[in-house]
Design an enzyme around this catalytic site. Sequence first.
Site, PDB file in Angstrom:
ATOM      1  N   GLY A  13       0.771  -1.215   0.062  1.00 54.40           N
ATOM      2  CA  GLY A  13       0.112  -0.020  -0.051  1.00 54.40           C
ATOM      3  C   GLY A  13       0.891   1.237  -0.009  1.00 54.40           C
ATOM      4  O   GLY A  13       0.364   2.247   0.423  1.00 54.40           O
ATOM      5  N   THR A  14       1.991   1.196  -0.649  1.00 60.77           N
ATOM      6  CA  THR A  14       2.879   2.397  -0.667  1.00 60.77           C
ATOM      7  C   THR A  14       2.125   3.348  -1.640  1.00 60.77           C
ATOM      8  O   THR A  14       2.198   4.776  -1.411  1.00 60.77           O
ATOM      9  CB  THR A  14       4.340   2.280  -0.803  1.00 60.77           C
ATOM     10  N   LYS A  65     -16.203 -15.290 -10.436  1.00 62.49           N
ATOM     11  CA  LYS A  65     -15.802 -13.884 -10.347  1.00 62.49           C
ATOM     12  C   LYS A  65     -16.865 -12.983 -10.579  1.00 62.49           C
ATOM     13  O   LYS A  65     -16.970 -11.833  -9.632  1.00 62.49           O
ATOM     14  CB  LYS A  65     -14.677 -13.656 -11.564  1.00 62.49           C
ATOM     15  N   ILE A  90      -7.156  -9.971 -11.874  1.00 65.92           N
ATOM     16  CA  ILE A  90      -7.646  -9.597 -13.129  1.00 65.92           C
ATOM     17  C   ILE A  90      -8.911  -9.016 -12.811  1.00 65.92           C
ATOM     18  O   ILE A  90      -9.792  -9.674 -12.382  1.00 65.92           O
ATOM     19  CB  ILE A  90      -7.675 -10.847 -14.232  1.00 65.92           C
ATOM     20  N   ILE A  91      -9.376  -7.753 -13.347  1.00 62.62           N
ATOM     21  CA  ILE A  91     -10.773  -7.345 -13.321  1.00 62.62           C
ATOM     22  C   ILE A  91     -11.669  -8.314 -14.390  1.00 62.62           C
ATOM     23  O   ILE A  91     -11.028  -8.267 -15.513  1.00 62.62           O
ATOM     24  CB  ILE A  91     -10.927  -6.041 -13.746  1.00 62.62           C
ATOM     25  N   HIS A 107       1.105  -0.155 -13.459  1.00 56.39           N
ATOM     26  CA  HIS A 107       2.156  -1.173 -13.715  1.00 56.39           C
ATOM     27  C   HIS A 107       3.374  -0.941 -13.658  1.00 56.39           C
ATOM     28  O   HIS A 107       3.754  -0.007 -14.165  1.00 56.39           O
ATOM     29  CB  HIS A 107       1.555  -1.751 -15.198  1.00 56.39           C
TER      30      HIS A 107
END
Length: 189
Positions: A13-14, A65, A90-91, A107
């Site tokens: 979470g940076t 999903k 993956i959405i 990315h």
Amino acid sequence: MTKRLVVFASGTGTNFEALADHFDRSQTARIVALVSDHERAPVVAKAQARGVPVITLDYRRYATKQAAEAALIQQLPPCDLLVLAGFMRIIGETLLAAFPNRIINLHPALLPSFPGRTGIEDAFNYGVKVTGVTVHFVDAGIDSGQIIAQAPVLIGKATTLETLETAIHDVEHHLLPQTIEDLIKEEKI
Ligand code: GAR
């Protein structure tokens, strides 16, 4: 009007923190929820510490999903943009259909090179001399949607995988908030 962002993250979470810090200052947007697929991920504690509501999406509780994403959509607050910042899934078609051109992904490589989960390592092991960071719209493929912004990171003789990871993250922490600022200014969201 202040835009409403939902951040999706699976791990440290940076980038979530970089986004939260940036938009605390700029006020052009705010993070209205964090979605994580791991309830114990460090990013969850970071969101809680900032008072950002957390939605945990445990995919294992659903048969498909589509079912998981349909359940998530019921829980999401009204929002203008979904931001995948270290989200390692993956959405699917359900979420894509609900938010057309409203999902972006960060990315850690210069797409279309080195898609997938290990972009930094793959670029380093391949031996490229320039890698970098990409922000793109999400489509049904793996890291294949329209590119919005990129920034390079050089790999020199002294670069190690560890120093490369640090350099990539430093660039990410600036590129992702700036790209969202630009989308807002250009009225694309
Ligand atoms: C970031 O480097 C992001 O680009 C990468 O995960 C890291 C999360 O770091 N995402 C992907 O590899 C997606 N395929 P963070 O949790 O510290 O923000």
